[in-house]
Design a protein around this motif. Structure first.
Motif, PDB file in Angstrom:
ATOM      1  N   ALA A 131       0.822  -1.210   0.000  1.00 43.74           N
ATOM      2  CA  ALA A 131       0.000   0.000   0.000  1.00 43.74           C
ATOM      3  C   ALA A 131       0.856   1.260   0.000  1.00 43.74           C
ATOM      4  O   ALA A 131       0.567   2.232  -0.720  1.00 43.74           O
ATOM      5  CB  ALA A 131      -0.930   0.002   1.210  1.00 43.74           C
ATOM      6  N   LEU A 132       1.939   1.255   0.791  1.00 41.34           N
ATOM      7  CA  LEU A 132       2.796   2.439   0.840  1.00 41.34           C
ATOM      8  C   LEU A 132       3.551   2.646  -0.461  1.00 41.34           C
ATOM      9  O   LEU A 132       3.825   3.796  -0.844  1.00 41.34           O
ATOM     10  CB  LEU A 132       3.776   2.346   2.007  1.00 41.34           C
ATOM     11  N   GLN A 133       3.862   1.581  -1.160  1.00 46.37           N
ATOM     12  CA  GLN A 133       4.472   1.735  -2.486  1.00 46.37           C
ATOM     13  C   GLN A 133       3.528   2.491  -3.421  1.00 46.37           C
ATOM     14  O   GLN A 133       3.949   3.392  -4.161  1.00 46.37           O
ATOM     15  CB  GLN A 133       4.803   0.358  -3.069  1.00 46.37           C
ATOM     16  N   ILE A 134       2.264   2.125  -3.388  1.00 43.45           N
ATOM     17  CA  ILE A 134       1.261   2.792  -4.240  1.00 43.45           C
ATOM     18  C   ILE A 134       1.107   4.250  -3.835  1.00 43.45           C
ATOM     19  O   ILE A 134       1.103   5.159  -4.679  1.00 43.45           O
ATOM     20  CB  ILE A 134      -0.088   2.054  -4.129  1.00 43.45           C
ATOM     21  N   ILE A 135       0.960   4.503  -2.547  1.00 46.60           N
ATOM     22  CA  ILE A 135       0.747   5.867  -2.064  1.00 46.60           C
ATOM     23  C   ILE A 135       1.917   6.759  -2.437  1.00 46.60           C
ATOM     24  O   ILE A 135       1.729   7.877  -2.940  1.00 46.60           O
ATOM     25  CB  ILE A 135       0.501   5.846  -0.534  1.00 46.60           C
ATOM     26  N   ARG A 136       3.120   6.283  -2.214  1.00 50.41           N
ATOM     27  CA  ARG A 136       4.297   7.109  -2.529  1.00 50.41           C
ATOM     28  C   ARG A 136       4.430   7.359  -4.030  1.00 50.41           C
ATOM     29  O   ARG A 136       4.839   8.451  -4.447  1.00 50.41           O
ATOM     30  CB  ARG A 136       5.557   6.455  -1.961  1.00 50.41           C
ATOM     31  N   GLN A 137       4.097   6.372  -4.834  1.00 49.09           N
ATOM     32  CA  GLN A 137       4.147   6.589  -6.277  1.00 49.09           C
ATOM     33  C   GLN A 137       3.129   7.638  -6.706  1.00 49.09           C
ATOM     34  O   GLN A 137       3.419   8.521  -7.526  1.00 49.09           O
ATOM     35  CB  GLN A 137       3.897   5.261  -7.012  1.00 49.09           C
ATOM     36  N   LEU A 138       1.942   7.599  -6.124  1.00 58.10           N
ATOM     37  CA  LEU A 138       0.924   8.601  -6.457  1.00 58.10           C
ATOM     38  C   LEU A 138       1.332   9.987  -5.977  1.00 58.10           C
ATOM     39  O   LEU A 138       1.001  10.990  -6.621  1.00 58.10           O
ATOM     40  CB  LEU A 138      -0.423   8.187  -5.858  1.00 58.10           C
ATOM     41  N   PHE A 139       2.074  10.072  -4.884  1.00 56.49           N
ATOM     42  CA  PHE A 139       2.539  11.370  -4.392  1.00 56.49           C
ATOM     43  C   PHE A 139       3.490  12.057  -5.379  1.00 56.49           C
ATOM     44  O   PHE A 139       3.731  13.260  -5.278  1.00 56.49           O
ATOM     45  CB  PHE A 139       3.243  11.210  -3.046  1.00 56.49           C
ATOM     46  N   THR A 140       4.035  11.313  -6.331  1.00 53.07           N
ATOM     47  CA  THR A 140       4.909  11.950  -7.326  1.00 53.07           C
ATOM     48  C   THR A 140       4.132  12.777  -8.339  1.00 53.07           C
ATOM     49  O   THR A 140       4.718  13.583  -9.063  1.00 53.07           O
ATOM     50  CB  THR A 140       5.718  10.883  -8.097  1.00 53.07           C
ATOM     51  N   GLY A 141       2.822  12.560  -8.412  1.00 49.63           N
ATOM     52  CA  GLY A 141       2.019  13.259  -9.409  1.00 49.63           C
ATOM     53  C   GLY A 141       2.028  12.602 -10.769  1.00 49.63           C
ATOM     54  O   GLY A 141       1.403  13.104 -11.714  1.00 49.63           O
ATOM     55  N   GLU A 142       2.721  11.489 -10.904  1.00 45.39           N
ATOM     56  CA  GLU A 142       2.778  10.779 -12.176  1.00 45.39           C
ATOM     57  C   GLU A 142       1.601   9.810 -12.296  1.00 45.39           C
ATOM     58  O   GLU A 142       1.071   9.333 -11.298  1.00 45.39           O
ATOM     59  CB  GLU A 142       4.089  10.009 -12.289  1.00 45.39           C
ATOM     60  N   GLN A 143       1.220   9.512 -13.552  1.00 45.72           N
ATOM     61  CA  GLN A 143       0.190   8.501 -13.766  1.00 45.72           C
ATOM     62  C   GLN A 143       0.721   7.156 -13.290  1.00 45.72           C
ATOM     63  O   GLN A 143       1.850   6.766 -13.602  1.00 45.72           O
ATOM     64  CB  GLN A 143      -0.207   8.428 -15.229  1.00 45.72           C
ATOM     65  N   THR A 144      -0.108   6.449 -12.538  1.00 50.55           N
ATOM     66  CA  THR A 144       0.336   5.225 -11.877  1.00 50.55           C
ATOM     67  C   THR A 144      -0.573   4.063 -12.224  1.00 50.55           C
ATOM     68  O   THR A 144      -1.801   4.177 -12.143  1.00 50.55           O
ATOM     69  CB  THR A 144       0.338   5.428 -10.348  1.00 50.55           C
ATOM     70  N   SER A 145       0.033   2.954 -12.592  1.00 53.95           N
ATOM     71  CA  SER A 145      -0.658   1.674 -12.693  1.00 53.95           C
ATOM     72  C   SER A 145       0.122   0.662 -11.861  1.00 53.95           C
ATOM     73  O   SER A 145       1.358   0.689 -11.818  1.00 53.95           O
ATOM     74  CB  SER A 145      -0.752   1.203 -14.143  1.00 53.95           C
TER      75      SER A 145
END
Length: 319
Positions: A131-145
């Protein structure tokens, strides 16, 4: 000397009361705020449980203190992609780095409500890391899958972001969890002044990361009445082991709490108006190496508590 914060209890108080308490905490000289994130209170006597993210929005307009959730479970009831948006918006609202996201593996009390399975503790730690991997990736502002073992995210992007990524502190109550917190968290949250747990966190990779702790007190001019109040509302705090993580309803907590005697509460919750008792309890966290200690007043007499801490407790702690 560490900072001292106030712990807002969503289980006991309405949104308006929580905002009033935050104002009183700032006026009394507290440095920051914690706020609990629950779907249910622990028992019906506590009687409240507002949606934490709405209250944080109100706090952002009412006080200038930093705010942290203590703690949010981004595993079952709420998908980590949604928590990422809530945390990013809260940080943008508060501004100036005044928001931290505290996370943990949660309790069935709050998380089983959608009818999903409640995994054992080791699986929940694994879920938390993903979950924290997802959250931190989204915090970059980049599109995330993301297509992982526990979660799927497709084409998600956060558009409302703070200037800096939100720090994420991880709650831990045992050695394994402390090591996970050291590895994946920006700080440690725990509710016991346990120097061994702090040392394990430090050795595991948290050497320069902050450690946050919290405790409950019940101020009142009649110590016995304060003790009765603490036992009536928060006997559940004394339930042992993993029991608080697996009981599913407030009624189950009420049943289990019948086994908790008043003297058990007296041994762990400072009650009454003796400043030395409150200072001793807070100093245990200081001596164990905590960076910030949060205190929560049990019961309705919040103004009396804040006056007591403003005049009798916080000045002595800081001296």
């Amino acid at each position: 000397m560490p900072d001292f914060g106030y712990f807002l209890s969503c289980e006991e108080h309405s949104p308006a009361e929580l905002v009033d308490q935050a104002r009183m905490a700032e006026q009394a000289g507290f440095d920051s705020l914690w706020i609990s994130d629950h779907y249910h209170p622990w028992n019906d006597r506590q009687g409240q449980s507002p949606f934490v993210w709405t209250v944080i929005g109100a706090l952002s307009q009412a006080v200038s203190l930093p705010v942290e959730t203590a703690v949010t479970c981004p595993l079952v009831r709420t998908h980590p992609a949604v928590i990422a948006q809530a945390a990013a918006t809260s940080a943008a609202q508060l501004g100036g780095g005044r928001f931290r996201l505290g996370v943990g593996t949660g309790e069935a009390l709050n998380e089983h409500i959608l009818g999903t399975p409640w995994p054992e503790a080791s699986v929940r730690l694994e879920m938390l890391e993903e979950a924290l991997q997802i959250i931190r990736q989204l915090f970059t502002g980049e599109q995330t899958s993301h297509h992982g073992k526990h979660y799927t995210v497709e084409n998600a992007r956060l558009y409302t972001l703070p200037d800096e990524p939100v720090p994420i502190d991880v709650s831990a109550f045992g050695p394994q969890a402390a090591e996970v917190a050291a590895r994946i968290g920006d700080g440690l949250i725990t509710m016991m002044p346990d120097p061994a747990l702090v040392e394990r966190f430090r050795r595991g990779g948290g050497a320069s990361k902050p450690v946050y702790g919290g405790l409950k007190v019940c101020w009142g001019t009649d110590r016995q009445e304060a003790l009765r109040t603490a036992h009536h509302l928060w006997a559940n705090e004394q339930l042992p082991g993993e029991l608080p993580q697996i009981l599913p309803t407030p009624r189950h907590f009420e049943q289990a709490s019948e086994l908790v005697a008043e003297d058990q509460v007296a041994d762990s919750v400072p009650c009454g108006d003796d400043p030395d008792a409150h200072i001793e309890a807070l100093s245990a966290f200081v001596d164990a190496g905590f960076d910030t200690v949060y205190v929560n007043q049990i019961g309705k007499d919040q103004q009396g508590f804040f006056d007591f801490y403003r005049t009798k407790v916080l000045p002595r702690l800081r001296d």
